[in-house]
Design a protein around this motif. Structure first.
Motif, PDB file in Angstrom:
ATOM      1  N   TYR A  81       0.839  -1.196   0.000  1.00 20.85           N
ATOM      2  CA  TYR A  81       0.000   0.000   0.000  1.00 20.85           C
ATOM      3  C   TYR A  81       0.878   1.253   0.000  1.00 20.85           C
ATOM      4  CZ  TYR A  81      -4.175   2.779   1.229  1.00 20.85           C
ATOM      5  OH  TYR A  81      -5.219   3.668   1.242  1.00 20.85           O
ATOM      6  N   SER A  82       1.864   1.275   0.873  1.00 17.83           N
ATOM      7  CA  SER A  82       2.781   2.401   0.957  1.00 17.83           C
ATOM      8  C   SER A  82       3.513   2.610  -0.373  1.00 17.83           C
ATOM      9  CB  SER A  82       3.790   2.146   2.084  1.00 17.83           C
ATOM     10  OG  SER A  82       4.732   3.170   2.160  1.00 17.83           O
ATOM     11  N   HIS A  83       3.950   1.520  -0.966  1.00 19.35           N
ATOM     12  CA  HIS A  83       4.634   1.596  -2.268  1.00 19.35           C
ATOM     13  C   HIS A  83       3.694   2.175  -3.327  1.00 19.35           C
ATOM     14  CE1 HIS A  83       7.193   0.529  -5.643  1.00 19.35           C
ATOM     15  NE2 HIS A  83       6.136  -0.023  -6.199  1.00 19.35           N
ATOM     16  N   ARG A  84       2.450   1.756  -3.322  1.00 20.32           N
ATOM     17  CA  ARG A  84       1.482   2.272  -4.295  1.00 20.32           C
ATOM     18  C   ARG A  84       1.279   3.779  -4.118  1.00 20.32           C
ATOM     19  NH1 ARG A  84      -0.125   2.512  -9.245  1.00 20.32           N
ATOM     20  NH2 ARG A  84      -2.254   3.251  -9.450  1.00 20.32           N
ATOM     21  N   LEU A  85       1.175   4.235  -2.887  1.00 19.34           N
ATOM     22  CA  LEU A  85       1.000   5.662  -2.633  1.00 19.34           C
ATOM     23  C   LEU A  85       2.184   6.462  -3.165  1.00 19.34           C
ATOM     24  CD1 LEU A  85      -0.461   5.429   0.970  1.00 19.34           C
ATOM     25  CD2 LEU A  85      -1.673   6.225  -1.072  1.00 19.34           C
ATOM     26  N   ARG A  86       3.377   5.946  -2.956  1.00 21.18           N
ATOM     27  CA  ARG A  86       4.569   6.646  -3.450  1.00 21.18           C
ATOM     28  C   ARG A  86       4.632   6.615  -4.977  1.00 21.18           C
ATOM     29  NH1 ARG A  86       7.046   8.436   0.793  1.00 21.18           N
ATOM     30  NH2 ARG A  86       7.062   7.305   2.754  1.00 21.18           N
ATOM     31  N   GLN A  87       4.217   5.507  -5.548  1.00 23.23           N
ATOM     32  CA  GLN A  87       4.214   5.385  -7.012  1.00 23.23           C
ATOM     33  C   GLN A  87       3.255   6.396  -7.643  1.00 23.23           C
ATOM     34  OE1 GLN A  87       2.609   1.680  -8.455  1.00 23.23           O
ATOM     35  NE2 GLN A  87       3.535   1.941 -10.481  1.00 23.23           N
ATOM     36  N   ILE A  88       2.038   6.471  -7.141  1.00 23.22           N
ATOM     37  CA  ILE A  88       1.109   7.418  -7.758  1.00 23.22           C
ATOM     38  C   ILE A  88       1.486   8.863  -7.434  1.00 23.22           C
ATOM     39  CG2 ILE A  88      -0.804   5.801  -7.987  1.00 23.22           C
ATOM     40  CD1 ILE A  88      -2.111   7.117  -5.593  1.00 23.22           C
ATOM     41  N   GLY A  89       2.136   9.084  -6.303  1.00 27.56           N
ATOM     42  CA  GLY A  89       2.629  10.422  -5.998  1.00 27.56           C
ATOM     43  C   GLY A  89       3.636  10.892  -7.032  1.00 27.56           C
ATOM     44  N   ARG A  90       4.436   9.952  -7.542  1.00 28.15           N
ATOM     45  CA  ARG A  90       5.430  10.283  -8.570  1.00 28.15           C
ATOM     46  C   ARG A  90       4.821  10.315  -9.969  1.00 28.15           C
ATOM     47  NH1 ARG A  90       8.049   6.287  -5.826  1.00 28.15           N
ATOM     48  NH2 ARG A  90       7.674   4.846  -7.538  1.00 28.15           N
ATOM     49  N   GLU A  91       3.929   9.357 -10.252  1.00 27.43           N
ATOM     50  CA  GLU A  91       3.478   9.148 -11.625  1.00 27.43           C
ATOM     51  C   GLU A  91       2.085   9.701 -11.935  1.00 27.43           C
ATOM     52  OE1 GLU A  91       3.801   4.937 -12.250  1.00 27.43           O
ATOM     53  OE2 GLU A  91       5.935   4.914 -11.736  1.00 27.43           O
ATOM     54  N   ASN A  92       1.174   9.646 -10.974  1.00 31.28           N
ATOM     55  CA  ASN A  92      -0.220  10.060 -11.193  1.00 31.28           C
ATOM     56  C   ASN A  92      -0.783  10.785  -9.982  1.00 31.28           C
ATOM     57  OD1 ASN A  92       0.132   7.080 -12.443  1.00 31.28           O
ATOM     58  ND2 ASN A  92      -1.060   8.379 -13.823  1.00 31.28           N
ATOM     59  N   PRO A  93      -0.222  11.922  -9.613  1.00 29.78           N
ATOM     60  CA  PRO A  93      -0.703  12.584  -8.395  1.00 29.78           C
ATOM     61  C   PRO A  93      -2.173  12.984  -8.451  1.00 29.78           C
ATOM     62  CG  PRO A  93       0.937  13.938  -9.526  1.00 29.78           C
ATOM     63  CD  PRO A  93       0.884  12.633 -10.231  1.00 29.78           C
ATOM     64  N   GLU A  94      -2.745  13.030  -9.637  1.00 30.49           N
ATOM     65  CA  GLU A  94      -4.161  13.402  -9.750  1.00 30.49           C
ATOM     66  C   GLU A  94      -5.089  12.381  -9.105  1.00 30.49           C
ATOM     67  OE1 GLU A  94      -3.008  11.227 -13.503  1.00 30.49           O
ATOM     68  OE2 GLU A  94      -2.150  12.883 -12.377  1.00 30.49           O
ATOM     69  N   VAL A  95      -4.602  11.183  -8.811  1.00 30.78           N
ATOM     70  CA  VAL A  95      -5.461  10.197  -8.149  1.00 30.78           C
ATOM     71  C   VAL A  95      -5.122  10.020  -6.661  1.00 30.78           C
ATOM     72  CG1 VAL A  95      -6.071   8.960 -10.264  1.00 30.78           C
ATOM     73  CG2 VAL A  95      -4.102   8.199  -8.932  1.00 30.78           C
ATOM     74  N   LEU A  96      -4.188  10.812  -6.146  1.00 32.74           N
ATOM     75  CA  LEU A  96      -3.898  10.742  -4.711  1.00 32.74           C
ATOM     76  C   LEU A  96      -5.135  11.040  -3.871  1.00 32.74           C
ATOM     77  CD1 LEU A  96      -0.402  12.400  -4.176  1.00 32.74           C
ATOM     78  CD2 LEU A  96      -1.107  10.118  -3.437  1.00 32.74           C
ATOM     79  N   PHE A  97      -6.000  11.915  -4.389  1.00 36.64           N
ATOM     80  CA  PHE A  97      -7.182  12.290  -3.613  1.00 36.64           C
ATOM     81  C   PHE A  97      -8.073  11.096  -3.311  1.00 36.64           C
ATOM     82  CE2 PHE A  97      -9.276  12.535  -7.746  1.00 36.64           C
ATOM     83  CZ  PHE A  97     -10.586  12.177  -7.471  1.00 36.64           C
ATOM     84  N   VAL A  98      -8.024  10.065  -4.148  1.00 39.12           N
ATOM     85  CA  VAL A  98      -8.816   8.856  -3.900  1.00 39.12           C
ATOM     86  C   VAL A  98      -8.381   8.219  -2.579  1.00 39.12           C
ATOM     87  CG1 VAL A  98      -9.273   6.506  -4.718  1.00 39.12           C
ATOM     88  CG2 VAL A  98      -9.257   8.406  -6.338  1.00 39.12           C
ATOM     89  N   HIS A  99      -7.087   8.115  -2.378  1.00 41.08           N
ATOM     90  CA  HIS A  99      -6.568   7.510  -1.148  1.00 41.08           C
ATOM     91  C   HIS A  99      -6.764   8.437   0.045  1.00 41.08           C
ATOM     92  CE1 HIS A  99      -4.797   4.004  -3.110  1.00 41.08           C
ATOM     93  NE2 HIS A  99      -4.576   4.828  -4.119  1.00 41.08           N
ATOM     94  N   ALA A 100      -6.607   9.733  -0.184  1.00 41.08           N
ATOM     95  CA  ALA A 100      -6.848  10.693   0.897  1.00 41.08           C
ATOM     96  C   ALA A 100      -8.304  10.600   1.347  1.00 41.08           C
ATOM     97  CB  ALA A 100      -6.505  12.106   0.422  1.00 41.08           C
ATOM     98  N   TYR A 101      -9.204  10.554   0.404  1.00 38.26           N
ATOM     99  CA  TYR A 101     -10.632  10.437   0.705  1.00 38.26           C
ATOM    100  C   TYR A 101     -10.910   9.148   1.488  1.00 38.26           C
ATOM    101  CZ  TYR A 101     -15.651   9.801  -0.059  1.00 38.26           C
ATOM    102  OH  TYR A 101     -16.985   9.583   0.129  1.00 38.26           O
ATOM    103  N   THR A 102     -10.395   8.048   0.978  1.00 39.92           N
ATOM    104  CA  THR A 102     -10.644   6.738   1.601  1.00 39.92           C
ATOM    105  C   THR A 102     -10.132   6.702   3.037  1.00 39.92           C
ATOM    106  OG1 THR A 102     -10.482   5.675  -0.556  1.00 39.92           O
ATOM    107  CG2 THR A 102     -10.232   4.253   1.364  1.00 39.92           C
ATOM    108  N   ARG A 103      -8.904   7.145   3.235  1.00 43.08           N
ATOM    109  CA  ARG A 103      -8.307   7.073   4.569  1.00 43.08           C
ATOM    110  C   ARG A 103      -8.860   8.157   5.495  1.00 43.08           C
ATOM    111  NH1 ARG A 103      -7.320   2.801   6.098  1.00 43.08           N
ATOM    112  NH2 ARG A 103      -7.366   4.073   7.959  1.00 43.08           N
ATOM    113  N   TYR A 104      -8.703   9.409   5.123  1.00 40.97           N
ATOM    114  CA  TYR A 104      -9.054  10.489   6.038  1.00 40.97           C
ATOM    115  C   TYR A 104     -10.538  10.519   6.386  1.00 40.97           C
ATOM    116  CZ  TYR A 104      -4.470  12.720   5.366  1.00 40.97           C
ATOM    117  OH  TYR A 104      -3.136  13.013   5.344  1.00 40.97           O
ATOM    118  N   LEU A 105     -11.377  10.449   5.379  1.00 39.61           N
ATOM    119  CA  LEU A 105     -12.804  10.588   5.682  1.00 39.61           C
ATOM    120  C   LEU A 105     -13.347   9.363   6.404  1.00 39.61           C
ATOM    121  CD1 LEU A 105     -14.275  12.660   2.749  1.00 39.61           C
ATOM    122  CD2 LEU A 105     -13.008  13.360   4.768  1.00 39.61           C
ATOM    123  N   GLY A 106     -12.781   8.214   6.113  1.00 40.05           N
ATOM    124  CA  GLY A 106     -13.167   7.025   6.873  1.00 40.05           C
ATOM    125  C   GLY A 106     -12.780   7.155   8.334  1.00 40.05           C
TER     126      GLY A 106
END
Length: 194
Positions: A81-106
């Protein structure tokens, strides 16, 4: 998670969860900060209200001591999971909000109730060790969630980007499920060794 919802969480379960949450939030918050000016991150970037890393560090220090970094362990799913977050942070930051939404709002929507159940279940006399569940800079979780969602809705996405967001949302839920499955396996192995 069933143990948390039922109010039957053990200290061992909670400590292992905190270890995984630390690794996940460290990656998420570092990538959000690094990409805070990106159009897919800026509208939902609320570190003062949502950041969890410092709270998790306090909880880990409370339960493990000052040398907690040397004592924590995380399952393979947490590392993925951590690796995926770092990967999208480098390659597709436009989808980071999906993980932020899932984690923070939950965590925000269920945090107060789960915190109370955890405190009661573990017989803690104070809120020490439960900082993760507290959002001191959010006066109304309901209103903040509404604000967060309205900010998400300001993002303009192409059809292709919307499809990418949907795929990443599925992946976010799968990664979270895998983390909890691995944590359960770790707990079962430890309990069988006692």
């Amino acid at each position: 998670m069933l143990s948390f919802r039922r109010g039957q969480v053990t200290l061992q379960q909670y400590k292992l969860l905190l270890c995984s949450l630390y690794e996940i939030y460290q990656a998420l918050e570092e990538e959000l900060e690094r990409n805070c000016n990106h159009s897919g991150v800026a509208p939902i970037y609320f570190p003062a209200q949502l950041a969890r890393l410092e709270a998790i560090e306090k909880d880990l220090e409370y339960f493990y001591g000052q040398d907690w970094r040397e004592k924590i362990t995380v399952p393979a799913a947490t590392k993925r999971y951590s690796h995926r977050l770092r990967q999208i942070g480098r390659e597709n930051p436009e989808v980071l909000f999906v993980h932020a939404y899932t984690r923070y709002l939950g965590d925000l929507s269920g945090g107060q109730i789960l915190g109370q159940k955890t405190q009661k279940s573990m017989g803690l006399k104070s809120k020490k060790g439960l900082a993760f569940f507290a959002f001191p800079n959010v006066s109304s979780p309901k209103l903040f969630i509404e604000l967060y969602c309205s900010q998400m809705n300001t993002m303009e996405l192409t059809e292709e980007e919307r499809n990418g967001v949907l795929e990443e949302a599925v992946r976010a839920f799968e990664l979270n499920i895998q983390v909890f499955d691995d944590l359960q396996k770790m707990i079962s192995v430890t309990e069988n060794q006692l």
